[in-house]
Motif scaffolding. Structure first.
Motif, PDB file in Angstrom:
ATOM      1  N   ASN A  80      65.620  86.223  78.420  1.00 24.27           N
ATOM      2  CA  ASN A  80      65.708  85.604  79.738  1.00 24.27           C
ATOM      3  C   ASN A  80      67.040  85.903  80.414  1.00 24.27           C
ATOM      4  O   ASN A  80      67.984  86.349  79.778  1.00 24.27           O
ATOM      5  N   CYS A 101      68.708  83.568  82.737  1.00 27.89           N
ATOM      6  CA  CYS A 101      69.069  82.346  83.462  1.00 27.89           C
ATOM      7  C   CYS A 101      70.465  82.515  84.060  1.00 27.89           C
ATOM      8  O   CYS A 101      71.389  82.969  83.382  1.00 27.89           O
ATOM      9  N   HIS A 104      67.063  80.183  87.898  1.00 28.12           N
ATOM     10  CA  HIS A 104      66.356  81.017  86.917  1.00 28.12           C
ATOM     11  C   HIS A 104      65.814  82.291  87.542  1.00 28.12           C
ATOM     12  O   HIS A 104      65.592  82.333  88.750  1.00 28.12           O
ATOM     13  N   LEU A 123      60.354  82.879  85.749  1.00 25.96           N
ATOM     14  CA  LEU A 123      60.306  81.571  85.079  1.00 25.96           C
ATOM     15  C   LEU A 123      59.928  80.490  86.094  1.00 25.96           C
ATOM     16  O   LEU A 123      60.413  80.491  87.215  1.00 25.96           O
ATOM     17  N   ARG A 134      72.698  85.197  78.704  1.00 24.97           N
ATOM     18  CA  ARG A 134      71.600  85.792  79.478  1.00 24.97           C
ATOM     19  C   ARG A 134      71.516  87.292  79.187  1.00 24.97           C
ATOM     20  O   ARG A 134      72.509  87.957  78.896  1.00 24.97           O
ATOM     21  N   GLU A 175      65.944  83.185  73.625  1.00 23.34           N
ATOM     22  CA  GLU A 175      64.535  83.523  73.411  1.00 23.34           C
ATOM     23  C   GLU A 175      64.474  84.930  72.835  1.00 23.34           C
ATOM     24  O   GLU A 175      64.470  85.918  73.560  1.00 23.34           O
TER      25      GLU A 175
END
Ligand code: SAH
Length: 352
Positions: free
Chosen positions: A70, A72, A179, A183, A78, A115
Protein backbone atom coordinates in the motif's frame (compact mmCIF):
# COMPACT_ATOMS: atom_id res chain seq x y z
CA UNK A 1 -17.75 31.59 33.06
CA UNK A 2 -21.01 30.24 31.70
CA UNK A 3 -19.14 28.10 29.18
CA UNK A 4 -17.28 26.41 32.06
CA UNK A 5 -20.44 25.28 33.81
CA UNK A 6 -21.75 24.05 30.49
CA UNK A 7 -18.76 21.83 29.93
CA UNK A 8 -18.87 20.32 33.43
CA UNK A 9 -22.49 19.44 32.90
CA UNK A 10 -21.67 17.96 29.48
CA UNK A 11 -18.98 15.79 31.03
CA UNK A 12 -21.41 14.62 33.73
CA UNK A 13 -24.04 13.77 31.15
CA UNK A 14 -21.50 12.02 28.93
CA UNK A 15 -20.53 9.89 31.91
CA UNK A 16 -24.14 9.06 32.78
CA UNK A 17 -25.47 8.46 29.30
CA UNK A 18 -22.31 7.37 27.46
CA UNK A 19 -23.08 9.87 24.75
CA UNK A 20 -23.96 13.48 24.04
CA UNK A 21 -25.88 15.15 21.24
CA UNK A 22 -23.51 15.95 18.38
CA UNK A 23 -23.58 19.72 18.87
CA UNK A 24 -22.67 19.37 22.51
CA UNK A 25 -19.93 16.86 21.88
CA UNK A 26 -18.47 19.24 19.33
CA UNK A 27 -18.75 22.19 21.71
CA UNK A 28 -17.07 20.21 24.50
CA UNK A 29 -14.18 19.06 22.33
CA UNK A 30 -13.53 22.53 20.96
CA UNK A 31 -13.72 24.58 24.14
CA UNK A 32 -12.16 22.67 27.02
CA UNK A 33 -10.10 24.49 29.64
CA UNK A 34 -7.30 22.75 31.56
CA UNK A 35 -9.56 22.43 34.60
CA UNK A 36 -12.39 20.93 32.59
CA UNK A 37 -9.97 18.50 30.99
CA UNK A 38 -8.74 17.33 34.42
CA UNK A 39 -12.35 16.81 35.46
CA UNK A 40 -12.94 14.81 32.26
CA UNK A 41 -9.84 12.63 32.88
CA UNK A 42 -11.03 12.00 36.44
CA UNK A 43 -14.41 10.77 35.23
CA UNK A 44 -12.83 8.61 32.54
CA UNK A 45 -10.44 7.13 35.12
CA UNK A 46 -13.35 6.30 37.44
CA UNK A 47 -15.05 4.39 34.64
CA UNK A 48 -11.82 2.58 33.66
CA UNK A 49 -11.28 1.67 37.34
CA UNK A 50 -14.81 0.30 37.66
CA UNK A 51 -14.13 -2.21 34.92
CA UNK A 52 -10.39 -2.81 34.91
CA UNK A 53 -9.06 -1.29 38.15
CA UNK A 54 -5.44 -0.17 38.25
CA UNK A 55 -4.24 -3.12 36.17
CA UNK A 56 -2.72 -2.14 32.85
CA UNK A 57 -2.59 -4.86 30.21
CA UNK A 58 0.63 -5.48 28.32
CA UNK A 59 0.81 -6.40 24.65
CA UNK A 60 4.12 -7.37 23.13
CA UNK A 61 4.39 -5.78 19.70
CA UNK A 62 6.33 -7.75 17.10
CA UNK A 63 6.85 -5.71 13.94
CA UNK A 64 7.59 -8.62 11.65
CA UNK A 65 7.73 -7.00 8.20
CA UNK A 66 7.96 -3.49 6.82
CA UNK A 67 7.29 -4.48 3.22
CA UNK A 68 3.97 -2.99 2.15
CA UNK A 69 1.95 -3.10 -1.05
CA UNK A 70 0.00 0.00 0.00
CA UNK A 71 0.89 3.62 -0.39
CA UNK A 72 -0.89 5.38 2.46
CA UNK A 73 0.13 9.02 2.34
CA UNK A 74 0.94 9.31 6.05
CA UNK A 75 2.92 6.14 6.56
CA UNK A 76 6.71 5.85 6.56
CA UNK A 77 6.69 2.27 5.27
CA UNK A 78 4.48 3.09 2.28
CA UNK A 79 5.41 1.33 -0.96
CA UNK A 80 6.90 4.35 -2.65
CA UNK A 81 9.26 5.29 0.16
CA UNK A 82 12.47 4.19 -1.55
CA UNK A 83 14.51 5.17 1.47
CA UNK A 84 12.91 2.62 3.78
CA UNK A 85 15.25 -0.32 4.39
CA UNK A 86 12.96 -3.29 4.01
CA UNK A 87 13.13 -6.35 6.25
CA UNK A 88 11.19 -9.45 7.15
CA UNK A 89 11.59 -11.56 10.26
CA UNK A 90 11.80 -15.32 9.76
CA UNK A 91 9.37 -17.64 11.49
CA UNK A 92 12.18 -18.59 13.89
CA UNK A 93 12.86 -14.96 14.74
CA UNK A 94 9.18 -14.33 15.42
CA UNK A 95 8.93 -17.39 17.66
CA UNK A 96 12.09 -16.31 19.42
CA UNK A 97 10.54 -12.89 20.17
CA UNK A 98 7.53 -14.68 21.69
CA UNK A 99 9.74 -16.93 23.85
CA UNK A 100 11.63 -13.92 25.16
CA UNK A 101 8.38 -12.06 25.67
CA UNK A 102 6.83 -14.95 27.54
CA UNK A 103 9.69 -14.95 30.05
CA UNK A 104 9.16 -11.22 30.50
CA UNK A 105 5.50 -11.75 31.43
CA UNK A 106 3.79 -11.01 28.12
CA UNK A 107 0.63 -13.04 27.51
CA UNK A 108 -0.43 -11.31 24.29
CA UNK A 109 1.66 -11.10 21.15
CA UNK A 110 0.69 -8.63 18.47
CA UNK A 111 2.06 -9.45 15.04
CA UNK A 112 2.02 -6.21 13.09
CA UNK A 113 3.33 -5.46 9.65
CA UNK A 114 2.86 -3.78 6.34
CA UNK A 115 0.59 -5.52 3.86
CA UNK A 116 3.23 -7.99 2.75
CA UNK A 117 1.89 -10.77 0.57
CA UNK A 118 5.12 -12.74 0.97
CA UNK A 119 3.38 -13.76 4.18
CA UNK A 120 0.67 -15.83 2.56
CA UNK A 121 -2.31 -17.04 4.56
CA UNK A 122 -0.50 -20.37 4.93
CA UNK A 123 2.62 -18.75 6.35
CA UNK A 124 0.64 -16.59 8.77
CA UNK A 125 -1.44 -19.57 9.89
CA UNK A 126 1.68 -21.69 10.44
CA UNK A 127 3.22 -18.95 12.61
CA UNK A 128 0.02 -18.44 14.60
CA UNK A 129 -0.34 -22.19 15.18
CA UNK A 130 3.21 -22.50 16.42
CA UNK A 131 2.87 -19.60 18.83
CA UNK A 132 -0.38 -21.05 20.21
CA UNK A 133 1.23 -24.47 20.53
CA UNK A 134 4.25 -23.19 22.42
CA UNK A 135 2.30 -20.73 24.53
CA UNK A 136 -1.27 -22.00 24.90
CA UNK A 137 -1.97 -19.46 27.65
CA UNK A 138 -1.23 -16.53 25.33
CA UNK A 139 -3.40 -14.62 22.89
CA UNK A 140 -2.24 -13.83 19.37
CA UNK A 141 -3.35 -10.55 17.80
CA UNK A 142 -2.85 -9.87 14.11
CA UNK A 143 -2.48 -6.41 12.58
CA UNK A 144 -1.69 -7.03 8.94
CA UNK A 145 -4.29 -5.02 7.10
CA UNK A 146 -6.98 -5.91 4.61
CA UNK A 147 -7.43 -9.47 3.38
CA UNK A 148 -10.39 -11.43 2.02
CA UNK A 149 -12.85 -12.92 4.47
CA UNK A 150 -11.53 -16.42 3.79
CA UNK A 151 -8.07 -15.38 4.96
CA UNK A 152 -9.47 -14.00 8.20
CA UNK A 153 -11.39 -17.26 8.68
CA UNK A 154 -8.18 -19.24 8.23
CA UNK A 155 -6.31 -17.02 10.72
CA UNK A 156 -9.07 -17.51 13.29
CA UNK A 157 -9.08 -21.23 12.68
CA UNK A 158 -5.31 -21.27 13.26
CA UNK A 159 -5.80 -19.69 16.68
CA UNK A 160 -5.57 -15.92 16.24
CA UNK A 161 -8.30 -14.38 18.39
CA UNK A 162 -7.81 -10.66 17.98
CA UNK A 163 -7.32 -8.32 15.05
CA UNK A 164 -6.33 -4.66 14.98
CA UNK A 165 -7.41 -2.70 11.93
CA UNK A 166 -7.84 1.00 12.47
CA UNK A 167 -10.59 2.42 10.30
CA UNK A 168 -8.40 5.58 10.05
CA UNK A 169 -11.38 7.87 9.31
CA UNK A 170 -14.99 6.93 8.65
CA UNK A 171 -15.59 9.83 6.26
CA UNK A 172 -15.17 8.60 2.65
CA UNK A 173 -13.84 11.95 1.38
CA UNK A 174 -11.28 12.19 4.16
CA UNK A 175 -10.36 8.53 3.65
CA UNK A 176 -9.51 9.30 0.02
CA UNK A 177 -7.30 12.20 1.10
CA UNK A 178 -5.18 9.92 3.26
CA UNK A 179 -5.01 6.84 1.06
CA UNK A 180 -4.26 5.80 -2.50
CA UNK A 181 -7.37 5.79 -4.66
CA UNK A 182 -7.73 1.99 -4.78
CA UNK A 183 -8.34 1.85 -1.03
CA UNK A 184 -11.84 2.56 0.24
CA UNK A 185 -13.50 2.98 3.60
CA UNK A 186 -16.17 0.56 2.37
CA UNK A 187 -13.66 -2.26 2.13
CA UNK A 188 -12.10 -1.28 5.44
CA UNK A 189 -15.49 -1.52 7.16
CA UNK A 190 -16.23 -4.75 5.31
CA UNK A 191 -13.04 -6.18 6.82
CA UNK A 192 -13.99 -5.00 10.31
CA UNK A 193 -17.45 -6.53 10.03
CA UNK A 194 -16.11 -9.82 8.66
CA UNK A 195 -13.59 -10.01 11.48
CA UNK A 196 -16.24 -9.47 14.09
CA UNK A 197 -18.66 -11.97 12.55
CA UNK A 198 -15.91 -14.58 12.44
CA UNK A 199 -15.42 -14.15 16.17
CA UNK A 200 -12.32 -12.01 16.52
CA UNK A 201 -11.99 -9.40 19.24
CA UNK A 202 -11.67 -6.42 16.92
CA UNK A 203 -9.86 -3.13 17.26
CA UNK A 204 -10.49 -0.03 15.17
CA UNK A 205 -9.36 3.57 15.62
CA UNK A 206 -7.78 6.57 13.99
CA UNK A 207 -5.00 9.10 14.16
CA UNK A 208 -5.66 12.41 15.88
CA UNK A 209 -4.75 15.49 13.87
CA UNK A 210 -4.23 13.70 10.57
CA UNK A 211 -4.06 16.01 7.54
CA UNK A 212 -7.47 17.43 6.53
CA UNK A 213 -9.15 16.08 9.67
CA UNK A 214 -11.95 18.32 10.94
CA UNK A 215 -13.95 18.29 14.15
CA UNK A 216 -16.88 17.03 12.11
CA UNK A 217 -14.90 14.03 10.87
CA UNK A 218 -13.75 13.26 14.41
CA UNK A 219 -17.33 13.34 15.65
CA UNK A 220 -18.25 10.92 12.85
CA UNK A 221 -15.45 8.64 14.08
CA UNK A 222 -16.66 8.81 17.68
CA UNK A 223 -20.26 7.94 16.82
CA UNK A 224 -19.18 5.27 14.35
CA UNK A 225 -17.08 3.58 17.03
CA UNK A 226 -19.81 3.76 19.63
CA UNK A 227 -22.17 2.14 17.17
CA UNK A 228 -19.69 -0.50 15.99
CA UNK A 229 -18.81 -1.50 19.57
CA UNK A 230 -15.26 -2.66 18.97
CA UNK A 231 -13.40 -4.59 21.65
CA UNK A 232 -10.41 -2.29 21.34
CA UNK A 233 -9.85 1.27 20.12
CA UNK A 234 -6.40 2.43 19.10
CA UNK A 235 -5.81 6.16 18.73
CA UNK A 236 -2.65 8.21 18.67
CA UNK A 237 -1.46 11.53 17.30
CA UNK A 238 -0.53 11.77 13.62
CA UNK A 239 3.24 12.35 13.40
CA UNK A 240 4.77 13.35 10.06
CA UNK A 241 7.39 11.18 8.39
CA UNK A 242 9.83 13.20 6.29
CA UNK A 243 9.84 10.77 3.35
CA UNK A 244 6.07 10.85 2.79
CA UNK A 245 3.80 13.38 1.04
CA UNK A 246 2.73 14.57 4.52
CA UNK A 247 6.31 15.17 5.63
CA UNK A 248 5.79 18.86 6.39
CA UNK A 249 2.37 18.65 8.04
CA UNK A 250 1.85 19.53 11.69
CA UNK A 251 1.67 16.69 14.16
CA UNK A 252 -1.47 15.88 16.12
CA UNK A 253 -1.93 17.57 19.48
CA UNK A 254 -1.22 16.06 22.88
CA UNK A 255 -4.26 17.61 24.55
CA UNK A 256 -6.53 16.69 21.66
CA UNK A 257 -5.43 13.07 21.92
CA UNK A 258 -5.92 12.98 25.69
CA UNK A 259 -9.37 14.59 25.43
CA UNK A 260 -10.37 11.99 22.88
CA UNK A 261 -9.02 9.07 24.93
CA UNK A 262 -11.14 10.21 27.86
CA UNK A 263 -14.24 10.78 25.73
CA UNK A 264 -13.78 7.35 24.12
CA UNK A 265 -13.55 5.75 27.57
CA UNK A 266 -16.80 7.44 28.61
CA UNK A 267 -18.56 6.43 25.39
CA UNK A 268 -17.21 2.86 25.47
CA UNK A 269 -16.78 2.05 29.17
CA UNK A 270 -15.43 -1.50 28.78
CA UNK A 271 -13.28 -1.03 25.71
CA UNK A 272 -9.56 -1.88 25.72
CA UNK A 273 -7.79 1.40 25.13
CA UNK A 274 -4.04 1.61 24.60
CA UNK A 275 -1.82 4.55 25.46
CA UNK A 276 0.13 4.26 22.21
CA UNK A 277 3.77 4.59 21.26
CA UNK A 278 2.88 7.61 19.11
CA UNK A 279 1.55 9.32 22.24
CA UNK A 280 4.81 8.47 24.01
CA UNK A 281 6.69 9.91 21.04
CA UNK A 282 5.16 13.40 21.13
CA UNK A 283 5.69 13.77 24.90
CA UNK A 284 8.10 11.94 27.23
CA UNK A 285 5.22 11.19 29.61
CA UNK A 286 2.57 10.79 26.92
CA UNK A 287 1.74 7.19 27.75
CA UNK A 288 1.42 7.94 31.45
CA UNK A 289 -0.90 10.82 30.65
CA UNK A 290 -2.89 8.52 28.38
CA UNK A 291 -3.42 6.05 31.21
CA UNK A 292 -4.41 8.90 33.51
CA UNK A 293 -6.95 10.00 30.92
CA UNK A 294 -8.65 6.59 30.88
CA UNK A 295 -6.50 4.19 28.82
CA UNK A 296 -5.70 0.71 30.19
CA UNK A 297 -3.28 -0.96 27.76
CA UNK A 298 0.36 -0.44 26.81
CA UNK A 299 2.18 -2.11 23.95
CA UNK A 300 5.93 -2.30 24.52
CA UNK A 301 8.07 -3.34 21.59
CA UNK A 302 9.29 -6.93 21.38
CA UNK A 303 10.86 -6.67 17.92
CA UNK A 304 14.55 -7.61 17.69
CA UNK A 305 16.77 -4.55 18.20
CA UNK A 306 18.30 -4.98 14.75
CA UNK A 307 15.08 -4.13 12.92
CA UNK A 308 13.40 -1.65 15.25
CA UNK A 309 14.80 1.43 13.63
CA UNK A 310 13.42 0.21 10.31
CA UNK A 311 9.76 0.00 11.31
CA UNK A 312 9.44 3.75 11.10
CA UNK A 313 5.81 4.66 10.56
CA UNK A 314 6.65 8.24 11.61
CA UNK A 315 9.72 10.26 12.60
CA UNK A 316 11.18 10.19 16.08
CA UNK A 317 9.61 6.89 17.17
CA UNK A 318 10.73 6.05 20.70
CA UNK A 319 12.39 2.88 22.05
CA UNK A 320 14.08 2.00 18.76
CA UNK A 321 17.37 1.23 20.52
CA UNK A 322 16.18 -0.77 23.51
CA UNK A 323 16.13 -4.48 24.25
CA UNK A 324 12.74 -6.06 24.92
CA UNK A 325 13.66 -6.59 28.58
CA UNK A 326 14.52 -2.90 28.97
CA UNK A 327 11.22 -1.83 27.46
CA UNK A 328 9.37 -4.18 29.76
CA UNK A 329 11.15 -2.94 32.88
CA UNK A 330 10.86 0.68 31.82
CA UNK A 331 7.12 0.26 31.30
CA UNK A 332 6.66 -1.36 34.68
CA UNK A 333 8.48 1.50 36.40
CA UNK A 334 6.53 4.09 34.48
CA UNK A 335 3.21 2.52 35.45
CA UNK A 336 4.16 1.96 39.12
CA UNK A 337 5.14 5.62 39.34
CA UNK A 338 1.60 6.69 38.54
CA UNK A 339 -0.04 4.08 40.78
CA UNK A 340 -0.76 1.38 38.21
CA UNK A 341 0.40 -2.18 37.91
CA UNK A 342 1.20 -4.08 34.72
CA UNK A 343 -0.71 -7.35 34.58
CA UNK A 344 0.68 -10.69 33.47
CA UNK A 345 -2.59 -11.79 31.93
CA UNK A 346 -4.13 -12.23 28.51
CA UNK A 347 -6.31 -9.24 29.24
CA UNK A 348 -9.35 -10.12 27.16
CA UNK A 349 -11.86 -7.43 26.37
CA UNK A 350 -14.93 -7.15 28.58
CA UNK A 351 -16.91 -6.06 25.52
CA UNK A 352 -18.94 -9.05 24.42
N1 SAH B 1 -0.66 -2.51 7.78
C1 SAH B 1 -1.38 -2.59 9.04
C2 SAH B 1 -0.65 -1.90 10.16
C3 SAH B 1 -0.51 -0.42 9.96
S1 SAH B 1 0.56 0.42 11.09
C4 SAH B 1 -2.77 -2.03 8.84
O1 SAH B 1 -3.07 -1.55 7.75
O2 SAH B 1 -3.57 -2.08 9.75
C5 SAH B 1 -0.54 0.72 12.43
C6 SAH B 1 -1.14 2.12 12.53
O3 SAH B 1 -0.13 3.09 12.62
C7 SAH B 1 -1.95 2.57 11.35
O4 SAH B 1 -3.23 2.01 11.40
C8 SAH B 1 -1.94 4.09 11.48
O5 SAH B 1 -3.13 4.57 12.11
C9 SAH B 1 -0.72 4.34 12.36
N2 SAH B 1 0.23 5.22 11.65
C10 SAH B 1 0.76 5.05 10.42
N3 SAH B 1 1.50 6.12 10.06
C11 SAH B 1 1.44 7.00 11.09
C12 SAH B 1 1.96 8.31 11.32
N4 SAH B 1 2.68 8.95 10.40
N5 SAH B 1 1.68 8.91 12.52
C13 SAH B 1 0.95 8.28 13.44
N6 SAH B 1 0.41 7.07 13.28
C14 SAH B 1 0.65 6.42 12.11
Amino acid sequence: MERNTENYSRIDRLREEQTLPREEMGALLSSMTKEEASYLYGKASEVRDQHYGKEVFLRGLIEFTNYCRNDCLYCGIRRSNQKAQRYRLTEEEILDCCDKGYLLGFRTFVLQGGEDLYFTDEKICAIVRKIRQKHPDCAVTLSIGERPRESYEAFFEAGAERYLLRHETINPTHYKMLHPQELTIENRVRCLKDLREIGFQVGCGMMVGSPYQTLDYLLDDLYFMREFQPHMIGIGPFIPHADTPFGDRTQGGLDDTLHLLAVIRLMNPRVLLPATTALGTIHPLGREMGIQAGANVVMPNLSPTGVRGKYMLYDGKICTGDEAAECRRCMELRMEKIGFHVATARGDSLVR
